[in-house]
Design a protein around this motif. Sequence first.
Motif, PDB file in Angstrom:
ATOM      1  N   ARG A 165       0.856  -1.198   0.000  1.00 35.56           N
ATOM      2  CA  ARG A 165       0.000   0.000   0.000  1.00 35.56           C
ATOM      3  C   ARG A 165       0.884   1.238   0.000  1.00 35.56           C
ATOM      4  NH1 ARG A 165      -2.668   4.523   1.676  1.00 35.56           N
ATOM      5  NH2 ARG A 165      -4.523   4.231   2.962  1.00 35.56           N
ATOM      6  N   PHE A 184       1.583   5.368   0.062  1.00 31.73           N
ATOM      7  CA  PHE A 184       0.947   6.477   0.788  1.00 31.73           C
ATOM      8  C   PHE A 184       1.809   7.730   0.690  1.00 31.73           C
ATOM      9  CE2 PHE A 184       3.481   7.132   4.675  1.00 31.73           C
ATOM     10  CZ  PHE A 184       4.345   6.047   4.589  1.00 31.73           C
ATOM     11  N   GLU A 234      -1.905  12.347   3.672  1.00 25.71           N
ATOM     12  CA  GLU A 234      -3.184  11.629   3.738  1.00 25.71           C
ATOM     13  C   GLU A 234      -3.601  11.370   5.190  1.00 25.71           C
ATOM     14  OE1 GLU A 234      -4.558   6.984   2.958  1.00 25.71           O
ATOM     15  OE2 GLU A 234      -2.716   7.728   2.068  1.00 25.71           O
TER      16      GLU A 234
END
Length: 344
Positions: free
Chosen positions: A276, A278, A282
Amino acid sequence: MTSTTQIRLAARPVGEPQDSDFDFTTTEVPELADGQVLLRTIYLSLDPYMRGRMSAAKSYADPVEVGDVMVGATVCEVVESRAANRAVGDIVLAYTGWQTYAAADARATRRLDPQAAPISTALGVLGMPGFTAYAGLLAIGRPQPGETVAVAAATGPVGSAVGQIAKVKGAGAVGIAGGPEKCRALLDDFGFDAAVDHRSPTFREDLAAATPDGVDVYFENVAGPVGAAVTRRLNLYARVPVCGLVANYNATQAPDGPDQLPAYLGMILTQSLTVRGFIQSEFVPTHHDDFLRDMAGWVADGSVRYREDVVQGLESTVEAFRGLLTGRNFGKLLVQVGTDPTAG
Ligand code: NDP
């Protein structure tokens, strides 16, 4: 009028940034408008993401235009104020870039308390890099007690915090760094359980020996051959927060050799990996308050230690930045642009 010395992007670098890709200019800072402050830069943060800003390639943030001042986070002293909530002498976190003075909207600054922590830490362990480690590791990596967390660029501000937060959470920490001196610091200063030198010819064997139970969380900071080697060590259901790819930032072409993507996808499939990516911003709404509380506590009680690499003078910036992408820095890279009135 105050004059400011600025480093402007003169050309988009191809490969490693060259001196000729930047211009030094001196210009007058415009008169302050209401709500603005005049800031004197004390510390400028140099961060790997800046290489992306020098490029026109599509990314999560707009590039710096050729001719514009290079961007960057700074710790500054307020030397003039037309804002009710900022006084001359205040020390603030700002985003004024590669220059000695700047006018800024006071609302775009955050006041720092020099009594609470050294002001430079707002650019490192208590700032964006520390937050990146905190949010990426806890929100995506989710290390459990007894698991193994691996991270490269491990003596840098992100990697060193990742390993130490993993330890706070009861996991084991394996750090990967370039050279024996950095590896020693991982064990002696940062409390990692194991350190592996990615420059050693026996890197892959050393990594296997340092991760006898495999790797449950690989916090990806670098990619390249290091990332490929750690990927082979990943356990079933391992998590991979993809934070940065610093090994690729100066690349001008795909690496030699066979396409690695099928093998990587094969690992994702057969090991049921969670990979994932990122960008730290965020997680600001959900994790930043907790970060400020937790990290301040861990730094204060010694659970999280930090190391800074401070070079002197704005004129050192370009050379220092080149070193950041090749591992010459040893700790959070800062340029001291002006005197620090809080230094003892
Ligand atoms: P560091 O201070 O750790 O500097 C980068 C380090 O990367 C170098 O010191 C070097 O360490 C290592 N490195 C460089 N080239 C290679 C290579 N080819 N192979 C292996 N290691 C290499 O940087 P930061 O802690 O500030 O940042 C770490 C990573 O986090 C970067 O990828 C950065 O882009 C990313 N990042 C991502 C954010 C996000 O929101 N996603 C926010 C902030 C940072 P060594 O000598 O040990 O190899």
